[in-house]
Every structure is written in structure tokens, then in C-alpha cells.
Design an enzyme around this catalytic site. Sequence first.
Site, PDB file in Angstrom:
ATOM      1  N   ILE A   1       0.972  -1.354   0.180  1.00 20.99           N
ATOM      2  CA  ILE A   1      -0.238  -0.058   0.146  1.00 20.99           C
ATOM      3  C   ILE A   1       0.735   1.411  -0.141  1.00 20.99           C
ATOM      4  O   ILE A   1       0.591   2.196  -0.907  1.00 20.99           O
ATOM      5  CB  ILE A   1      -1.052  -0.015   1.218  1.00 20.99           C
ATOM      6  CG1 ILE A   1      -1.943  -1.172   1.178  1.00 20.99           C
ATOM      7  CG2 ILE A   1      -1.614   1.253   1.309  1.00 20.99           C
ATOM      8  CD1 ILE A   1      -2.926  -1.248   2.435  1.00 20.99           C
TER       9      ILE A   1
ATOM     10  N   ASP B   1      -9.901   5.434   9.833  1.00 20.94           N
ATOM     11  CA  ASP B   1     -10.789   4.366   9.118  1.00 20.94           C
ATOM     12  C   ASP B   1     -10.656   3.252  10.008  1.00 20.94           C
ATOM     13  O   ASP B   1     -11.470   2.217   9.904  1.00 20.94           O
ATOM     14  CB  ASP B   1     -10.164   4.008   7.622  1.00 20.94           C
ATOM     15  CG  ASP B   1     -11.013   3.083   7.098  1.00 20.94           C
ATOM     16  OD1 ASP B   1     -12.432   3.285   6.874  1.00 20.94           O
ATOM     17  OD2 ASP B   1     -10.442   1.989   6.638  1.00 20.94           O
TER      18      ASP B   1
ATOM     19  N   GLU C   1     -13.455  -2.541  17.308  1.00 23.99           N
ATOM     20  CA  GLU C   1     -14.642  -2.391  16.260  1.00 23.99           C
ATOM     21  C   GLU C   1     -15.673  -3.403  16.600  1.00 23.99           C
ATOM     22  O   GLU C   1     -15.477  -4.597  16.984  1.00 23.99           O
ATOM     23  CB  GLU C   1     -14.009  -2.615  14.936  1.00 23.99           C
ATOM     24  CG  GLU C   1     -12.808  -1.587  14.558  1.00 23.99           C
ATOM     25  CD  GLU C   1     -12.401  -1.849  13.190  1.00 23.99           C
ATOM     26  OE1 GLU C   1     -12.607  -2.687  12.341  1.00 23.99           O
ATOM     27  OE2 GLU C   1     -11.155  -1.096  12.873  1.00 23.99           O
TER      28      GLU C   1
ATOM     29  N   HIS D   1     -13.852   1.505   8.823  1.00 26.75           N
ATOM     30  CA  HIS D   1     -13.095   0.410   8.539  1.00 26.75           C
ATOM     31  C   HIS D   1     -13.618  -0.101   6.944  1.00 26.75           C
ATOM     32  O   HIS D   1     -13.831  -1.263   6.588  1.00 26.75           O
ATOM     33  CB  HIS D   1     -13.158  -0.907   9.124  1.00 26.75           C
ATOM     34  CG  HIS D   1     -11.782  -1.710   9.004  1.00 26.75           C
ATOM     35  ND1 HIS D   1     -11.284  -2.549  10.101  1.00 26.75           N
ATOM     36  CD2 HIS D   1     -10.980  -1.804   7.956  1.00 26.75           C
ATOM     37  CE1 HIS D   1     -10.149  -3.184   9.461  1.00 26.75           C
ATOM     38  NE2 HIS D   1      -9.987  -2.843   8.281  1.00 26.75           N
TER      39      HIS D   1
END
Length: 630
Positions: free
Chosen positions: A384, A486, A491, A513
Site C-alpha cells: 500500500i 478508518d 470495532e 473500516h
Amino acid sequence: MNPTKRNYIFDFDSTLTRVEALDVLAEITLTNNPKKEAIIQEIIDITNLGIDGEISFTESLEKRIQLLSANKADLGSLVTALKKQVSKSIASNRAFFEDFAEDIYVISCGFKEFIDPIVKEYNIPSERVFANTFEFAEDGAIIGFDAENVLSQHNGKIQCLKDMNLEGEIQVIGDGYSDYVTREAGVADKFFAYTENVSRVKTTENADHIAPNLDEFLYINGLPRNISYPKNRIKILLLENVHPDAFKKLSKDGFTVETVSKSLSEAELIEKIKDVHVLGIRSKTKVTEKVVAAAEKLMVVSAFCIGTTQIDLEACKEKGVVVFNAPYSNTRSVVELAIGEIIMLMRSVFQRSTELHNGQWNKTAAGSREVRGKKLGIVGYGNIGKQLSVLAEALGMDVYYYDIEDKLALGNATKMDELSDLLEISDVVTLHIDDNPVNKNFFGEKEIAQMKDGAHFVNLARGFVVDIAALVAALKSGKLAGAAVDVYPEEPSKNGDFITDLKGLPNVILTPHVGGSTQEAQRDIADFVPSKIMAYINSGNTVDAVNFPNIRLPRQTNAHRFLHIHKNVPGVMAKINEILATYDLNIIGQYLSTDPKVGYVITDLDKEYNIAVIEKLKNIEGTIKFRVLY
């Protein structure tokens, strides 16, 4: 009856072939007919009415031949087309038809003119094919069929079997009404509903067995087959709304696939996973040591995402369970979101948008800057980070990066030897580090203090790598001008309420996310991960496995393949080869890969083997899992 003698009676249309031959003939003969589609649909409807017993077969046959407008000259093209439409599992088990030729018959309500040439290639001679025959006009036009043939009449297969007077057990394999009534009438001992190409309720609900493919039929009968274990018996469970392309791809390959739209708790998963061979998840489902211990048949866990921290990799390894993920498929999606958020942060887009939503017009250049010429600091220069580097440079940004490994710079990016040096000069800092547990609170008060005043911060990596309290303090104090987040330390397992201390802060972009959640990324993942699953299940390949020795295997042809997973202790390889030598088995290929905990040996053999050798190999001390492919 002689119980040692078996007779195998196959239907032709939608069983030996994937299609109904007269439907294919219609496609050929009606090519230039302006009403082609309507006529073909009418033929299909009539075919189905006959197959389901809604009209007599004789009536069905008469109506279809009238609609066909076919000629004897068309049959050559039909045979050519049908040769390309042999059912997949039939074609892959050609050896069965050759080795058991004397026990195999075809009884079809189709026509010998096109059946004989197809089945001849599978060692079934014309005298073992019982079917109708066409009647032709002088010009070759097909005008009818032999009405005296019992197979042109209602329940003709029953009479045909009676007339054949076969000795021994009679097993009928077919897809339609005319096949299952042979069992109902008592002229067949067993009926297998063949569903590889079509599944009809009337047929399956009356069957002794349902055979999704020929491998299943052969397996039930203990007959030689192309693969050791029918794929339809391998159960795959896909959780968390995995992209439907994954279901399609795995189902098409023959596996039994179940999908569940949500994640499961540990207790739910323990209950669900007992008979599962392959588990597919995303980021919310936790595959714990307890889950792995309960999964007696589990061979593969696949993460349809990049991260694997939700999976106990060591527990999987110790049980011989291979783990795959998708390290590349959604990188572009994450990078595009990062670029978009960098621009929106620098331009204060969310602040201006919120003001307008609240009815306030505030046209101002204050706090709004171009990204061109600004310094972007990338922390983590992996897949990335590198893509982001290229796109950011294309926007005119000056790119700097830091990584704990020595990574080659792309374009004009500048490598920084110390994280502090990168933080001091960057207008925007973006995190792209991995999910290693040692990275918890990697970025906290100390690192934020080293950043430029008024800089922006982006985290699309992992929630636990950032000290949220320190980030909130920096945003409230004005040390940082904005942030885009993000991912979060905690979560929820499903959509619904969510609380974070970042909520309500100005110029803070919060997303749930979704960095990799684009249709394109999920589709790519749904292609990549199933390919890895199939490569391992079908051939033993472990290339790109996260927790397992990687072996890239050559294609297996005319060989038996033994897969042996064992603890990495001295002497296992020697014991394997000693057993193979004892049973006089010739090795034509052998492949070994190990890591500190497990070893993975694949052995290809060129001949039939004594079944006892399998038990001997399974019982070698240190064996974790053993599988046979052939």
C-alpha cells in the site's frame, strides 16, 4: 440375482452431457429463423413437461420434432457440438467407462444417431446404447421417429429394462422423471439423481442417492475415480457477507458452499464449524484456539482481507490447518481512499460541508491548501505504501517514507532512516504498517510531539497501532490540524451503534473500516482467495500461505499424490520413504518444505497402492494430517 454383478444404466441428456441434445439441434436448425428464440423456448418448455411427466413422452417428442425443422445433414454439426458438452465429471472419469465397459449401458429417450458417436469415445459400443431412431424423408428431412420403439412411449425405460433382462444389481443414473420411475416400478435396484447439470425436485425427492457429479456416484459404489474424495463432500463456510463471486467460483468447482452474512461469536462458530473443511472470513470473526480445536475436519482458513490477527495462526499450524489471505487485492482501494482523505483534509472539505448542512455559508480560504508541493510522510513502505507513493508523487507531493526493513524507493521518493526525521518535515503523515501485535500503540504522544505543528494525520492501517487518547489531545490542542481515521482499537462485530472519542471533532474524517471495501476490491479478493483454496484442496499447493511452508507443485498427471503434514522432528522423511519402499511403491516426485514447527511432504507415485500403506503413513509418529489425492 447375483449380488456381485452390477449394471450401470446411464441417461444421456443432462447426464452424460450438460445439455438436452434436441435443444442444441434447435439452435443449429433455427439459426436464420426470425422466431428462433420463441421456438427454442417452446421446445425447452415441452422438454421439461415431458421430463417431469406432465405430458406423455410420446407427445413431447412429436411436438419437438415438428418445431425443429431439422435435416439429416444437421446431425454432423450436432455431434460436433455435443462432444464439447460432455459433463465435466464424466470427462474426468473416462477410465471408469473403459475399465467397466461390460457393465455400462445407455438408455435414453434421445436418438442413437447422435448418442452413438458421443459414447463411442467412452468405450460404450452401439449395441449397449438403447435409444430412439429418427425417420427421414427422401430429402433427409427429419419427419418423425420409430413409433414401435418402446423408448418413444410413456415409461419406455421401464419396458426397455424389462426386455434387457439383465442379471445382477441394476443402478440407474439420470436426471429426470423417466429415470426415477424405473426404481419405482421395481426394474432398477437403485436410482441416483444426477444433478451436475440440472436438479429437478421430482427427481431428487424420489432418489436413493443424489449424485452432484460422477465422483459421488463412484465414491458411494467404491469404484475407481479421478479424485479420492468427491468435492461435493467438502463443505465450505463463508462468513461476513463475502462477495458472491467467491460462492460462484467455489460452487462451480464442485464444492458444497454455505454463506452467512454476518460474523459469528466463538460459541456460534464452535457449533457451526464441526463439519466444515474450509472456513472463509473477513476481519470480524475470531478464529481462536478453541475454535480450531473444535474443527475436526478443518483444512483451510481463508481471510478475505489483508489482516490475519483475527486468526490464531499457531493453533492452525499445530492442527495442520493452512491459512491464506489477500495481501494485494484491495491495496488500490486503500490507496485511493488515502489520497482522497489527504486532499479533503488539506482543503478542510468536511468542515465546509458540515457548515452548509447546518445552514451556514462560509466561503473562505483559511485552512485550505493544495497538496502540490507538500511533504507526504509514509510510515510503512509495503504494497500500500508504495502505491500511495507513486500516486501522491503524480499529484505533485514530495514523498518521504520510513520502514523498519530496507525498501527500494519508487520514483523520486526519499527514504528516511529515522521515524523522527520523517515526522519533523511531513505536512501529512499516513500509517501503513502491518498487524503485528508488537505494533500496539506504535504511534502515540511521543511521535505526535515530533510532528510539525498544523500537520495532518491519516490511519488506514490498524486501530490498535495508534494511541487514540494522544491523538484526541493533539487535535483538541491544535497541534494537529486534522486527521482521517478508518480503523479503531475496538470495532463492533456487526453494523450498528459505535462510540469513539474522535466523534464530533472538527476536520476529523471518520470511516468504518472501509479502506478496502470497494466493489472492485471485494471482487478481486473473491477471485484471489478461492483460487488459493482450490489450489490447496485440489493439488496441495501452499503458495502464499500465511502460516505454512510454501510449496509450488507441478501439475499432477497419471499419479497418486500423498500429502503428509507432520511436526518438524528428525526422521519423519526417512520413515515415509521406508514405508513406501516396503510396499514397493515407486516415487516419481517428492517435495518437502519445512518451518521451525511443521514439515510438509508431497509424494507422487506412479502405480496403484496397497490401502494398508495409508494407515502406516498416518501412524508415523509426529503426523498431524494426511491426505490422498489422485
